[in-house]
Design an enzyme around this catalytic site. Sequence first.
Site, PDB file in Angstrom:
ATOM      1  N   ASP A 197       0.498  -8.282   1.313  1.00  0.00           N
ATOM      2  CA  ASP A 197       0.607  -6.410   1.389  1.00  0.00           C
ATOM      3  C   ASP A 197       2.710  -5.976   1.166  1.00  0.00           C
ATOM      4  O   ASP A 197       2.521  -5.335   2.330  1.00  0.00           O
ATOM      5  CB  ASP A 197      -0.653  -5.637   2.288  1.00  0.00           C
ATOM      6  CG  ASP A 197      -0.183  -4.392   3.101  1.00  0.00           C
ATOM      7  OD1 ASP A 197       0.232  -3.690   1.258  1.00  0.00           O
ATOM      8  OD2 ASP A 197      -0.117  -3.513   4.232  1.00  0.00           O
ATOM      9  N   SER A 238       4.512   2.562   7.556  1.00  0.00           N
ATOM     10  CA  SER A 238       4.210   1.095   7.204  1.00  0.00           C
ATOM     11  C   SER A 238       5.233   0.546   6.361  1.00  0.00           C
ATOM     12  O   SER A 238       6.307   1.450   5.483  1.00  0.00           O
ATOM     13  CB  SER A 238       3.137   1.660   6.028  1.00  0.00           C
ATOM     14  OG  SER A 238       1.667   1.610   6.604  1.00  0.00           O
ATOM     15  N   HIS A 272       0.446  -1.138   0.147  1.00  0.00           N
ATOM     16  CA  HIS A 272       0.380  -0.169  -0.269  1.00  0.00           C
ATOM     17  C   HIS A 272       0.565   0.963   0.125  1.00  0.00           C
ATOM     18  O   HIS A 272       0.048   2.249  -0.245  1.00  0.00           O
ATOM     19  CB  HIS A 272      -1.022   0.613   1.110  1.00  0.00           C
ATOM     20  CG  HIS A 272      -0.761   0.294   2.638  1.00  0.00           C
ATOM     21  ND1 HIS A 272      -0.237  -0.901   3.098  1.00  0.00           N
ATOM     22  CD2 HIS A 272      -0.478   1.275   3.158  1.00  0.00           C
ATOM     23  CE1 HIS A 272       0.379  -0.914   4.205  1.00  0.00           C
ATOM     24  NE2 HIS A 272       0.575   0.607   4.802  1.00  0.00           N
TER      25      HIS A 272
END
Length: 196
Positions: free
Chosen positions: A96, A185, A65
């Site tokens: 992911d 992230s 992402h």
Amino acid sequence: ELVTPAVVSIVASKEFQQMQSPFGFFDFFGPFQQAPVNPDPVKRKIGGGTGFIIKEDGLVLTNKHVVVDSNAEYTVILADGTKLYATVVSLDPVSDLAVIQLYLNEERDEKPSNLQIAKLGDSKALKVGSHVIAIGNALSEFSNTTTFGIISGLGRTIQASDGRGQSSKLSDLLQTDASINPGNSGGPLVNLSGQV
């Protein structure tokens, strides 16, 4: 000391057309949205995240992402402040994860060499209560921010949403109480031996 030199900040940018108003130029998000009159678009930061180098020639592991926008341009800032350029090599739709390749120039035709890499550990060896350190580009502004915590749970499953209506089920995850901020992230969760 072992891992921080291998942690990178990832910056996503896009070009936006400038608009003319009675008070001068405004970008696409400005209050006066008329027809574009300036042919030169303006590049704006639209997001950011973290990654870590897994190969000396600049192969970086991050979250999908962080680099999922195929229309964005990605640049990477090394721990020492060096700016590099990146292309997305692979996106894993299930877990992911993403792999990006770093380049020394904007033409993306010369890879770096001898970069510090992060060593990978064995997540199966972790136990609830194991001490861990999270390293990331907190708030996409503060590179190599470090937080400390424990493994709170093993084998977790969650339904994750990207905020754009897309969601996916992620399973066999580690849960930690180390503070994780937007921008973290893709950053590594490290054991006390310096392994991701």
